[in-house]
Design a protein around this motif. Structure first.
Motif, PDB file in Angstrom:
ATOM      1  N   GLY A   1      -7.480  12.119 -10.483  1.00 16.96           N
ATOM      2  CA  GLY A   1      -6.671  10.949 -10.803  1.00 16.96           C
ATOM      3  C   GLY A   1      -6.119  11.052 -12.205  1.00 16.96           C
TER       4      GLY A   1
ATOM      5  N   GLU B   1      -1.124   5.910  -8.899  1.00 20.98           N
ATOM      6  CA  GLU B   1      -1.313   5.774  -7.454  1.00 20.98           C
ATOM      7  C   GLU B   1      -0.096   5.015  -6.897  1.00 20.98           C
ATOM      8  OE1 GLU B   1      -2.789   6.399  -4.684  1.00 20.98           O
ATOM      9  OE2 GLU B   1      -1.984   4.650  -3.695  1.00 20.98           O
TER      10      GLU B   1
ATOM     11  N   ASN C   1      -0.344   2.124  -1.437  1.00 19.26           N
ATOM     12  CA  ASN C   1      -1.629   1.567  -1.012  1.00 19.26           C
ATOM     13  C   ASN C   1      -1.465   0.102  -0.614  1.00 19.26           C
ATOM     14  OD1 ASN C   1      -2.272  -0.297  -3.446  1.00 19.26           O
ATOM     15  ND2 ASN C   1      -1.490   1.633  -4.285  1.00 19.26           N
TER      16      ASN C   1
ATOM     17  N   TRP D   1     -10.169   4.030  -8.347  1.00 18.58           N
ATOM     18  CA  TRP D   1      -9.055   4.710  -9.019  1.00 18.58           C
ATOM     19  C   TRP D   1      -9.302   4.814 -10.516  1.00 18.58           C
ATOM     20  CZ3 TRP D   1      -6.248   1.289  -5.195  1.00 18.58           C
ATOM     21  CH2 TRP D   1      -5.835   2.032  -4.077  1.00 18.58           C
TER      22      TRP D   1
ATOM     23  N   TYR E   1      -7.227   7.474 -12.873  1.00 21.47           N
ATOM     24  CA  TYR E   1      -5.868   6.914 -12.761  1.00 21.47           C
ATOM     25  C   TYR E   1      -5.652   5.881 -13.862  1.00 21.47           C
ATOM     26  CZ  TYR E   1      -5.042   8.737  -7.989  1.00 21.47           C
ATOM     27  OH  TYR E   1      -4.848   9.543  -6.891  1.00 21.47           O
TER      28      TYR E   1
ATOM     29  N   VAL F   1      -1.759   1.640 -10.904  1.00 18.17           N
ATOM     30  CA  VAL F   1      -1.714   1.509  -9.447  1.00 18.17           C
ATOM     31  C   VAL F   1      -0.504   0.655  -9.075  1.00 18.17           C
ATOM     32  CG1 VAL F   1      -2.869   0.508  -7.432  1.00 18.17           C
ATOM     33  CG2 VAL F   1      -4.212   1.772  -9.122  1.00 18.17           C
TER      34      VAL F   1
ATOM     35  N   SER G   1      -2.203   7.422  -1.765  1.00 17.92           N
ATOM     36  CA  SER G   1      -3.383   7.347  -0.900  1.00 17.92           C
ATOM     37  C   SER G   1      -3.081   6.698   0.453  1.00 17.92           C
ATOM     38  CB  SER G   1      -4.493   6.557  -1.602  1.00 17.92           C
ATOM     39  OG  SER G   1      -4.123   5.195  -1.711  1.00 17.92           O
TER      40      SER G   1
END
Ligand code: FE2
Length: 238
Positions: free
Chosen positions: A14, A20, A23, A46, A51, A54, A205
């Protein structure tokens, strides 16, 4: 004397993907996370993987219509939890749109992300929608940059189709969960084929539930993914 190489340690991929991009973490708005608690398990994962950001992409289509108010309220609840639990993760909201005729009427107000006004688009599951090329052109003309969600998951898309999409300049986003055999061997092989060919623009993801976190952790260790990390555009979204 060196007792171990850092290379032999588990790598938090990540930290290299950084963002990300696909999702369903917003709680109780679509078929994704059901509760704030489940959403927080996903966000914590995450953050632990390294990460920094997000981008939530709740479904937006005629079968799953989510009001802007519901999306805003769900995001606010997660923002509050991230602050309270001191989790250093930036959460923003976009959407996953289904390519359907009704999408034409929303062209002035699509939820985008990134510097090129990216719009995440999924195709129908049973057959490639007629006229998809024309619609992608329309999106470009309207100032958007479409990203094709999980091309490896469409049963009708064979290697010839994937090649055609790449050659036509379609930006493709594979699901990390495909690499962990979440959707069957056929989808896994196509995701690997896309990585092998260097045709993947983004890796996301498509995580819907916390129950798939273990599979996602496994996917992040996929050798071919690791080899292609520097070709992916995820970090440009930071
Ligand atoms: Fe999705």
């Amino acid at each position: 004397m060196v007792f171990f190489s850092r290379r032999s340690l588990p790598i938090n991929l990540g930290a290299e993907l950084v963002v990300e991009v696909h999702n369903h973490v917003l709680p109780a708005v679509d078929d994704g996370a059901r509760t704030v608690e489940e959403a927080m398990q996903m966000l914590l994962f995450w953050a632990e993987m390294g990460y920094q950001k997000v981008i939530a992409t709740p479904h937006q289509n005629t079968y799953m219509q989510v009001s802007p108010e519901a999306i805003e309220a769900a995001a606010q609840r997660l923002h509050a939890q991230l602050l309270e639990q001191e989790i250093p993760l930036h959460l923003t909201v976009a959407a996953e749109y289904l390519l359907e005729p009704e999408l034409q009427t929303q062209l002035s107000s699509l939820r985008t992300f990134g510097p090129k006004r990216y719009v995440l688009i999924e195709l129908g599951w049973w057959a490639a929608p007629l006229g998809w090329e024309g619609f992608f052109f329309t999106l470009h003309a309207a100032g958007y940059t479409p990203i094709l969600a999980h091309p490896e998951r469409y049963d009708y898309a064979d290697e010839k189709n994937l090649k055609e999409w790449y050659e036509k300049g379609v930006l493709m986003q594979i699901n990390l969960l495909s690499l962990a055999n979440k959707y069957g061997r056929k989808a896994q092989h196509k995701a690997e084929y896309l990585l092998e060919k260097n045709w993947v623009a983004f890796a996301g993801s498509d995580l819907h539930h916390a129950t798939d976190i273990a599979a996602l952790r496994e996917a992040l260790q996929h050798k071919l993914l690791r080899k292609r990390l520097d070709r992916l555009l995820n970090p440009t979204l930071l």
